[in-house]
Design a protein around this motif. Structure first.
Motif, mmCIF file in Angstrom:
data_model
loop_
_atom_site.group_PDB
_atom_site.id
_atom_site.type_symbol
_atom_site.label_atom_id
_atom_site.label_comp_id
_atom_site.label_asym_id
_atom_site.label_seq_id
_atom_site.Cartn_x
_atom_site.Cartn_y
_atom_site.Cartn_z
ATOM 1 N N UNK A 1 -3.992 -2.946 -5.963
ATOM 2 C CA UNK A 1 -2.651 -3.230 -7.021
ATOM 3 C C UNK A 1 -3.463 -3.144 -8.420
ATOM 4 N N UNK A 2 -3.054 -2.369 -9.205
ATOM 5 C CA UNK A 2 -3.554 -2.060 -10.592
ATOM 6 C C UNK A 2 -3.038 -3.508 -11.470
ATOM 7 N N UNK A 3 -3.903 -3.500 -12.628
ATOM 8 C CA UNK A 3 -3.637 -4.703 -13.175
ATOM 9 C C UNK A 3 -2.236 -4.502 -14.038
ATOM 10 N N UNK A 4 -1.628 -3.299 -13.987
ATOM 11 C CA UNK A 4 -0.335 -2.972 -14.523
ATOM 12 C C UNK A 4 0.923 -3.611 -13.573
ATOM 13 N N UNK A 5 0.638 -3.898 -12.278
ATOM 14 C CA UNK A 5 1.306 -4.288 -11.279
ATOM 15 C C UNK A 5 1.636 -2.945 -10.311
ATOM 16 N N UNK A 6 1.328 -1.781 -10.781
ATOM 17 C CA UNK A 6 1.420 -0.793 -9.756
ATOM 18 C C UNK A 6 0.636 -0.756 -8.531
ATOM 19 N N UNK A 7 1.252 -0.517 -7.312
ATOM 20 C CA UNK A 7 0.783 -0.615 -6.123
ATOM 21 C C UNK A 7 0.625 0.627 -5.253
ATOM 22 N N UNK A 8 -0.635 0.772 -4.480
ATOM 23 C CA UNK A 8 -0.897 2.017 -3.818
ATOM 24 C C UNK A 8 -1.794 1.765 -2.566
ATOM 25 N N UNK A 9 -1.472 2.693 -1.632
ATOM 26 C CA UNK A 9 -2.315 2.598 -0.485
ATOM 27 C C UNK A 9 -3.025 4.033 -0.480
ATOM 28 N N UNK A 10 -4.465 3.912 -0.899
ATOM 29 C CA UNK A 10 -5.134 4.967 -1.093
ATOM 30 C C UNK A 10 -5.495 5.688 0.301
ATOM 31 N N UNK A 11 -5.425 7.194 0.187
ATOM 32 C CA UNK A 11 -6.051 8.043 1.315
ATOM 33 C C UNK A 11 -7.232 8.783 0.309
ATOM 34 N N UNK A 12 -8.402 8.530 0.718
ATOM 35 C CA UNK A 12 -9.540 8.910 -0.016
ATOM 36 C C UNK A 12 -10.321 9.777 0.697
ATOM 37 N N UNK A 13 -10.538 11.058 0.291
ATOM 38 C CA UNK A 13 -11.644 11.689 1.003
ATOM 39 C C UNK A 13 -12.916 11.643 0.077
ATOM 40 N N UNK A 14 -14.110 11.317 0.617
ATOM 41 C CA UNK A 14 -15.264 10.889 -0.085
ATOM 42 C C UNK A 14 -16.468 12.012 0.272
ATOM 43 N N UNK A 15 -16.945 12.539 -0.585
ATOM 44 C CA UNK A 15 -17.966 13.550 -0.539
ATOM 45 C C UNK A 15 -19.274 13.207 -1.278
ATOM 46 N N UNK A 16 -20.132 13.780 -0.565
ATOM 47 C CA UNK A 16 -21.655 13.462 -0.999
ATOM 48 C C UNK A 16 -22.069 14.957 -1.812
ATOM 49 N N UNK A 17 -22.670 14.693 -2.837
ATOM 50 C CA UNK A 17 -23.253 15.821 -3.626
ATOM 51 C C UNK A 17 -24.534 15.266 -4.214
ATOM 52 N N UNK A 18 -25.702 15.922 -3.653
ATOM 53 C CA UNK A 18 -27.211 15.833 -4.582
ATOM 54 C C UNK A 18 -27.323 16.859 -5.296
ATOM 55 N N UNK A 19 -26.485 17.867 -5.467
ATOM 56 C CA UNK A 19 -26.738 18.914 -6.756
ATOM 57 C C UNK A 19 -25.870 18.867 -7.554
#
Length: 155
Positions: free
Chosen positions: A90-108
């Motif tokens: 829940x964002x400070x402005x009251x907007x609500x989300x259920x995130x679907x997040x792809x997390x990537x690795x990057x070392x370059x």
């Protein structure tokens, strides 16, 4: 490119929505990870954000990293995809989300850290044993999983 989430909010208001996005665990040569200190809360998190219409998740990851911390990602490797109750926000402005997040690795990556002050206060690399305690709860599990995998790899 427009702001898809902003346009969607005009229709659905503050009700919970499913929001797809991506973030990146940037790893330097000392095996430290880059964290971004947000302005909307006193939390550290990973650089990343919401997908725009027509973008791939990798394009989202690259764009968000560049916008938030000024770095250009080289190769991205999918680390994991996160969804479900633990990704509710829940964002400070009251907007609500259920995130679907792809997390990537990057070392370059290239460039010099340059924080967009409209979204962040700071961005810097942290050793895995000194991760700040005020992590965004939606990425805490991601960071914990990365640290555990890293620990197991080094046993």
């Amino acid at each position: 490119m427009g702001d898809y989430i902003e346009d969607l909010r005009k229709v659905v208001g503050r009700r919970p929505i499913i929001m797809c996005g991506a973030n990146v665990i940037l790893i330097n040569s000392q095996n430290e990870i880059l964290l971004h200190h947000r302005t909307d809360r006193d939390w550290w998190g990973l650089p990343g954000g919401a997908m725009e219409l027509g973008e791939s998740l990798e394009e989202t990851a690259r764009r968000e990293v560049f916008e938030e911390v000024g770095l250009e990602c080289g190769d991205l490797k999918l680390f994991n995809v996160y969804s479900g109750e633990k990704q509710y926000y829940k964002y400070p402005d009251g907007n609500e989300v259920y995130n679907v997040t792809a997390t990537y690795l990057c070392n370059n990556y290239t460039g010099k850290i340059s924080v967009d002050l409209s979204e962040g206060r700071d961005a810097r690399f942290f050793p895995l044993e000194r991760i700040p305690s005020n992590l965004s709860y939606t990425i805490k599990g991601t960071i914990d999983e990365f640290i555990e995998r890293n620990r197991q790899r080094n046993l």
